[in-house]
Design a protein around this motif. Structure first.
Motif, PDB file in Angstrom:
ATOM      1  N   ALA A 303      77.910  13.728  26.964  1.00  0.00           N
ATOM      2  CA  ALA A 303      76.611  14.341  26.689  1.00  0.00           C
ATOM      3  C   ALA A 303      76.618  15.815  27.068  1.00  0.00           C
ATOM      4  CB  ALA A 303      75.510  13.600  27.448  1.00  0.00           C
ATOM      5  N   GLY A 304      77.289  16.136  28.169  1.00  0.00           N
ATOM      6  CA  GLY A 304      77.397  17.526  28.582  1.00  0.00           C
ATOM      7  C   GLY A 304      78.146  18.370  27.565  1.00  0.00           C
ATOM      8  N   PHE A 305      79.244  17.855  27.063  1.00  0.00           N
ATOM      9  CA  PHE A 305      80.011  18.604  26.063  1.00  0.00           C
ATOM     10  C   PHE A 305      79.245  18.735  24.750  1.00  0.00           C
ATOM     11  CE2 PHE A 305      83.719  17.790  28.828  1.00  0.00           C
ATOM     12  CZ  PHE A 305      84.248  19.066  28.833  1.00  0.00           C
ATOM     13  N   ASP A 306      78.476  17.718  24.380  1.00  0.00           N
ATOM     14  CA  ASP A 306      77.648  17.834  23.178  1.00  0.00           C
ATOM     15  C   ASP A 306      76.655  18.990  23.321  1.00  0.00           C
ATOM     16  OD1 ASP A 306      78.897  15.750  21.893  1.00  0.00           O
ATOM     17  OD2 ASP A 306      77.372  14.258  22.394  1.00  0.00           O
ATOM     18  N   ALA A 307      76.035  19.092  24.501  1.00  0.00           N
ATOM     19  CA  ALA A 307      75.068  20.159  24.743  1.00  0.00           C
ATOM     20  C   ALA A 307      75.742  21.519  24.747  1.00  0.00           C
ATOM     21  CB  ALA A 307      74.350  19.909  26.067  1.00  0.00           C
ATOM     22  N   VAL A 308      76.890  21.608  25.398  1.00  0.00           N
ATOM     23  CA  VAL A 308      77.650  22.858  25.445  1.00  0.00           C
ATOM     24  C   VAL A 308      78.054  23.291  24.047  1.00  0.00           C
ATOM     25  CG1 VAL A 308      79.886  23.828  26.115  1.00  0.00           C
ATOM     26  CG2 VAL A 308      78.479  22.656  27.811  1.00  0.00           C
ATOM     27  N   ASN A 309      78.564  22.342  23.265  1.00  0.00           N
ATOM     28  CA  ASN A 309      79.029  22.667  21.914  1.00  0.00           C
ATOM     29  C   ASN A 309      77.900  23.187  21.043  1.00  0.00           C
ATOM     30  OD1 ASN A 309      79.737  21.470  18.900  1.00  0.00           O
ATOM     31  ND2 ASN A 309      81.504  22.315  19.971  1.00  0.00           N
ATOM     32  N   ALA A 310      76.731  22.556  21.116  1.00  0.00           N
ATOM     33  CA  ALA A 310      75.598  22.999  20.304  1.00  0.00           C
ATOM     34  C   ALA A 310      75.162  24.404  20.699  1.00  0.00           C
ATOM     35  CB  ALA A 310      74.433  22.018  20.453  1.00  0.00           C
ATOM     36  N   TYR A 311      75.087  24.652  21.994  1.00  0.00           N
ATOM     37  CA  TYR A 311      74.667  25.973  22.467  1.00  0.00           C
ATOM     38  C   TYR A 311      75.695  27.040  22.109  1.00  0.00           C
ATOM     39  CZ  TYR A 311      73.276  29.771  25.556  1.00  0.00           C
ATOM     40  OH  TYR A 311      72.893  31.008  26.043  1.00  0.00           O
TER      41      TYR A 311
END
Length: 419
Positions: A303-311
């Motif tokens: 979930a953290g990487f998903d958020a990082v990738n989107a940002y």
């Protein structure tokens, strides 16, 4: 920009971001060479040096605390890579670990054998294997990349990899071009002929989730100081390959993991710091990615990487739009806003009429930090004729950077190009 990403909260997690010089805030765009360190990492390392200042394996309190750090750090690294804890090796950095394993892997190589390297990799994933091949009389073959797409010529894999191939080394993301490579396809081709596969994940680890099971590699390594931690490295070593290797070590050393491939006493504080760096991504999964605080570590990491990738995708788009307003800029990498899923936010470029060193110095005078040169990317810089000449400027974006910082960078580059 992604409005849901709590950038102020995220920035507050990095103490260095609050530093100023003569009242001027620092802009850190040097992440590909080494990121800023999360505050929890600093705290964890200090705690380890205070409360676990002993060798592990003893019966007393500080030794037991050191042993607990070792166990927790290996479990966290396993969650980061999606492997088992007894498949993790800690070391000083990726370069050192690859040199160490080059000597182990090449012991039974013979003249006439072949290895496959790439023209895109950092030299840490080239030089160790080149030197081992030279020592053993092994032929080196090269996977090239396309100058237009900035991607590997994967259509040539079948001609490069064959029954004599003993090892294939490939980078998951380029520290020069920024390209995210299809390493699973490369590893599958190598696996089909029984070759050992080595993946350099140093540049991918800060930006995308890593899954060694999906990649299908034998070895994968990333340095923690590139993903917000200390100067240390975490290496995945498949259980299958472990059984085929005999490490050089002192005789009293245990022949079981995690000790088996460790050359000596590790830095327990660095392992504590690496654990905290991995926990930073898990924290992002909760505060920015919607994961439950009590979810398994791997779930929170994803979930953290998903958020990082989107940002970071939005930040990349913002940077490219600004770069397009500048005259005489050559971007050495994917610049199409529709292909951002194929790259990490590492951008290398040249400004016509401006030496890269002079550009980096002019930015530094404005308290904007970046690198110039060719960044140990010997092969791609040679392909682009940038290794022996003026080099290039490299900007690395991270999830702690802001759109406002990008605007400040673009304005500074505009002043440089016009002045």
């Amino acid at each position: 920009m992604t409005s849901a990403f709590p950038i102020d909260t995220v920035r507050a997690a990095f103490p260095a971001l609050a530093l100023t010089d003569d009242g001027v805030a620092r802009c850190y765009f040097d992440a590909p060479a080494g990121t800023q360190v999360a505050g929890r990492v600093i705290d964890a390392m200090g705690e380890a040096m205070l409360h676990a200042c002993a060798n592990d394996g003893g019966h007393f309190r500080t030794s037991q605390a050191a042993s607990a750090i070792v166990v927790a750090a290996h479990e966290a690294a396993a969650a980061l890579f999606n492997c088992d804890a007894d498949e993790i090796v800690f070391g000083l950095n990726t370069t050192s670990l690859f040199f160490a394993f080059a000597s182990l892997l090449s012991r039974d190589w013979q003249a006439g054998d072949e290895i496959v390297l790439t023209r895109m990799d950092h030299d840490a994933n080239v030089a160790p294997w080149l030197q081992a091949a030279a020592d053993r009389g092994v032929t080196v073959r090269w996977l090239e990349w396309d100058r237009d797409s900035f991607e590997f010529r994967l259509d040539r894999l079948d001609r490069l990899i064959g029954p004599r191939t003993r090892l294939v080394a490939v980078g998951q993301a380029s520290n020069f071009l920024g390209t995210i490579n299809d390493v699973a396809r490369v590893c599958a081709a190598a696996r089909s002929v029984g070759a050992v596969t080595v993946v350099d994940a140093v540049q991918s680890a800060p930006h995308i989730a890593i899954d060694v099971r999906a990649v299908g590699c034998d070895i994968l390594c990333a340095s923690a100081y590139k993903y917000f931690g200390p100067h240390a490295a975490t290496l995945f070593l498949s259980r299958a390959l472990q059984g085929r290797l005999q490490p050089w070590k002192v005789r009293p050393s245990a022949d079981t993991m995690p000790t088996r491939f460790s050359p000596g006493t590790p830095s327990f504080e660095a392992q504590a710091g690496t654990l905290a760096a991995i926990e930073h991504f898990a924290w992002l999964g909760v505060c920015a990615g919607g994961a439950a605080a009590d979810a398994p570590l791997r779930t929170r990491l994803m979930a953290g990487f998903d958020a990082v990738n989107a940002y970071e995708t939005d930040l990349m788009r913002h940077f490219l739009a600004g770069l397009a307003t500048l005259p005489d800029v050559t971007l050495h990498g994917i610049g199409n806003a529709n292909r951002l899923a194929s790259r990490v936010p590492t951008f290398t470029f040249t400004l016509a009429g401006h030496e890269s060193t002079a550009v980096a110095q002019a930015l530094a005078a404005r308290n904007i930090f970046c690198w110039s040169g060719y960044f140990y990317a010997w092969e791609p810089a040679t392909v682009l004729a940038l290794r022996d000449g003026p080099g290039a400027v490299r900007i690395g974006l991270s999830h702690y950077n802001t759109a406002g910082e990008v605007d400040r960078l673009i304005a500074a580059l505009g002043e440089i190009t016009s002045g």
